[in-house]
Design a protein around this motif. Structure first.
Motif, mmCIF file in Angstrom:
data_model
loop_
_atom_site.group_PDB
_atom_site.id
_atom_site.type_symbol
_atom_site.label_atom_id
_atom_site.label_comp_id
_atom_site.label_asym_id
_atom_site.label_seq_id
_atom_site.Cartn_x
_atom_site.Cartn_y
_atom_site.Cartn_z
ATOM 1 N N PHE A 25 0.836 -1.207 0.000
ATOM 2 C CA PHE A 25 0.000 0.000 0.000
ATOM 3 C C PHE A 25 0.871 1.257 0.000
ATOM 4 C CE2 PHE A 25 -3.542 -2.553 2.182
ATOM 5 C CZ PHE A 25 -4.290 -2.647 1.007
ATOM 6 N N ALA A 26 1.973 1.216 0.750
ATOM 7 C CA ALA A 26 2.856 2.380 0.834
ATOM 8 C C ALA A 26 3.579 2.633 -0.481
ATOM 9 C CB ALA A 26 3.876 2.176 1.955
ATOM 10 N N TRP A 64 -3.620 0.218 8.924
ATOM 11 C CA TRP A 64 -3.496 1.503 9.607
ATOM 12 C C TRP A 64 -3.595 1.323 11.124
ATOM 13 C CZ3 TRP A 64 -2.803 6.775 8.722
ATOM 14 C CH2 TRP A 64 -2.504 7.111 7.388
ATOM 15 N N ARG A 65 -4.562 0.541 11.572
ATOM 16 C CA ARG A 65 -4.747 0.364 13.017
ATOM 17 C C ARG A 65 -3.546 -0.364 13.622
ATOM 18 N NH1 ARG A 65 -9.712 -0.460 13.158
ATOM 19 N NH2 ARG A 65 -10.307 1.433 14.285
ATOM 20 N N HIS A 66 -3.085 -1.395 12.964
ATOM 21 C CA HIS A 66 -1.926 -2.146 13.449
ATOM 22 C C HIS A 66 -0.692 -1.247 13.510
ATOM 23 C CE1 HIS A 66 1.021 -5.377 13.862
ATOM 24 N NE2 HIS A 66 1.673 -4.840 12.850
ATOM 25 N N SER A 67 -0.455 -0.464 12.462
ATOM 26 C CA SER A 67 0.730 0.394 12.406
ATOM 27 C C SER A 67 0.653 1.515 13.437
ATOM 28 C CB SER A 67 0.878 0.982 10.996
ATOM 29 O OG SER A 67 1.030 -0.041 10.029
ATOM 30 N N ALA A 68 -0.539 2.073 13.627
ATOM 31 C CA ALA A 68 -0.707 3.143 14.608
ATOM 32 C C ALA A 68 -0.468 2.625 16.023
ATOM 33 C CB ALA A 68 -2.106 3.743 14.492
ATOM 34 N N LYS A 113 5.516 6.237 4.804
ATOM 35 C CA LYS A 113 5.215 6.314 3.367
ATOM 36 C C LYS A 113 3.711 6.177 3.123
ATOM 37 C CE LYS A 113 9.633 4.169 2.101
ATOM 38 N NZ LYS A 113 10.262 2.938 1.536
ATOM 39 N N LEU A 114 3.084 5.319 3.905
ATOM 40 C CA LEU A 114 1.645 5.110 3.769
ATOM 41 C C LEU A 114 0.879 6.383 4.104
ATOM 42 C CD1 LEU A 114 -0.509 2.936 3.171
ATOM 43 C CD2 LEU A 114 -0.534 2.423 5.618
ATOM 44 N N LYS A 115 1.322 7.092 5.144
ATOM 45 C CA LYS A 115 0.700 8.361 5.505
ATOM 46 C C LYS A 115 0.811 9.361 4.354
ATOM 47 C CE LYS A 115 1.684 8.083 10.496
ATOM 48 N NZ LYS A 115 2.480 8.697 11.595
ATOM 49 N N MET A 117 1.204 8.719 1.212
ATOM 50 C CA MET A 117 0.367 8.254 0.111
ATOM 51 C C MET A 117 -1.093 8.607 0.348
ATOM 52 S SD MET A 117 0.648 6.677 -2.840
ATOM 53 C CE MET A 117 2.128 5.647 -2.805
ATOM 54 N N GLU A 118 -1.553 8.454 1.583
ATOM 55 C CA GLU A 118 -2.941 8.756 1.921
ATOM 56 C C GLU A 118 -3.212 10.252 1.792
ATOM 57 O OE1 GLU A 118 -6.888 8.305 3.036
ATOM 58 O OE2 GLU A 118 -5.457 6.687 2.621
ATOM 59 N N LEU A 119 -2.239 11.076 2.165
ATOM 60 C CA LEU A 119 -2.388 12.521 2.019
ATOM 61 C C LEU A 119 -2.457 12.912 0.545
ATOM 62 C CD1 LEU A 119 0.075 13.866 4.734
ATOM 63 C CD2 LEU A 119 -2.412 14.114 4.734
ATOM 64 N N ALA A 120 -1.631 12.254 -0.272
ATOM 65 C CA ALA A 120 -1.590 12.582 -1.700
ATOM 66 C C ALA A 120 -2.841 12.096 -2.427
ATOM 67 C CB ALA A 120 -0.342 11.970 -2.340
#
Length: 238
Positions: A25-26, A64-68, A113-115, A117-120
């Motif tokens: 995903f990232a 997302w939940r796991h990473s957070a 990187k995932l964050k 990507m989500e912002l973009a």
């Protein structure tokens, strides 16, 4: 893309899928990522994703939940500073935690990187997860800011300070990136983290002290500008 080999410490299929999914995903983004590609990387079959996560959307939210949770475990929001410590120390602890979260290129590298990507390219899927993990951090920071600014400070002023502090911490992610380079950022050292934490803390405390002074002056001026209302005695008035 190499396959993520099952680890020998008993970590199961679900954990391998989460690890692989975060990487895919990232790298590719939610829309371009495929369940088949994630399973290939994790060394699992598609049925395992269906069993553990139901579908791609639910898998994305689970990542997302796991990473957070892992982020919060590695870097607690108080930065290891006791709740009874003076407010400036607690502010430094919070800033240090945020700097390390944002600058982690190791265990949290794919999550950062995932964050981005989500912002973009927002998916609209993780608002609940972001609120769940971000709000306690923000409220803790705002609590310290209110204590530093003193009585009478408005919620708007507290939020403005909170946003400015967070914005300062955000630059740490790209602090050591070579200008105009598309390559990965150079990992930050312990000394880098300490230097950025000290700089942002000192800068923020100076700004808070100045804001507190200006608010105090404004409050005094407002009180002095308010006319005193006296009631004249009609019997003595001429």
């Amino acid at each position: 893309m190499p396959t993520v080999k099952p680890r020998k410490d008993g970590v199961g299929t679900r954990a391998r899928i989460l690890e692989a999914a975060c990487s895919v995903f990232a790298t590719r983004g939610f829309r371009e990522a495929t369940v088949a590609g994630i399973c290939s990387l994790a060394g699992a079959n598609v049925a395992a994703v269906n069993y553990h996560f139901r579908d791609k959307n639910s898998l994305y939210i689970a990542v997302w939940r796991h990473s957070a949770r892992e982020e919060a475990r590695l870097y607690p929001m108080d930065g290891g500073i006791a709740a009874t410590a003076p407010a400036p120390q607690r502010l430094r602890g919070i800033i240090g935690a945020l700097v390390r979260r944002l600058g982690d290129q190791g265990a949290l590298g794919n999550f950062q990187k995932l964050k981005s990507m989500e912002l973009a390219v927002p998916t609209g899927l993780i608002a609940g997860v972001v609120h769940e993990f971000r709000e306690p951090f923000r409220e803790n920071l705002k609590k310290v800011i209110r204590e530093l600014l003193g009585d009478g400070v408005s919620a708007v002023e507290v939020e403005q300070v909170e946003r400015v502090i967070v914005a300062q911490c955000m630059v740490v992610r790209d602090a050591l990136r070579t200008p105009f380079s598309k390559g990965p950022a150079k990992p930050l050292s312990s000394e880098d983290f300490e230097r950025w934490t000290s700089h942002i803390t000192h800068f923020s405390l100076a700004g808070i002290r100045d804001l507190k002074r200006r608010l105090s002056i404004h409050s005094k001026n407002s009180r002095s500008a308010t006319p005193s209302h006296t009631t004249s005695n009609p019997k003595t008035a001429k």
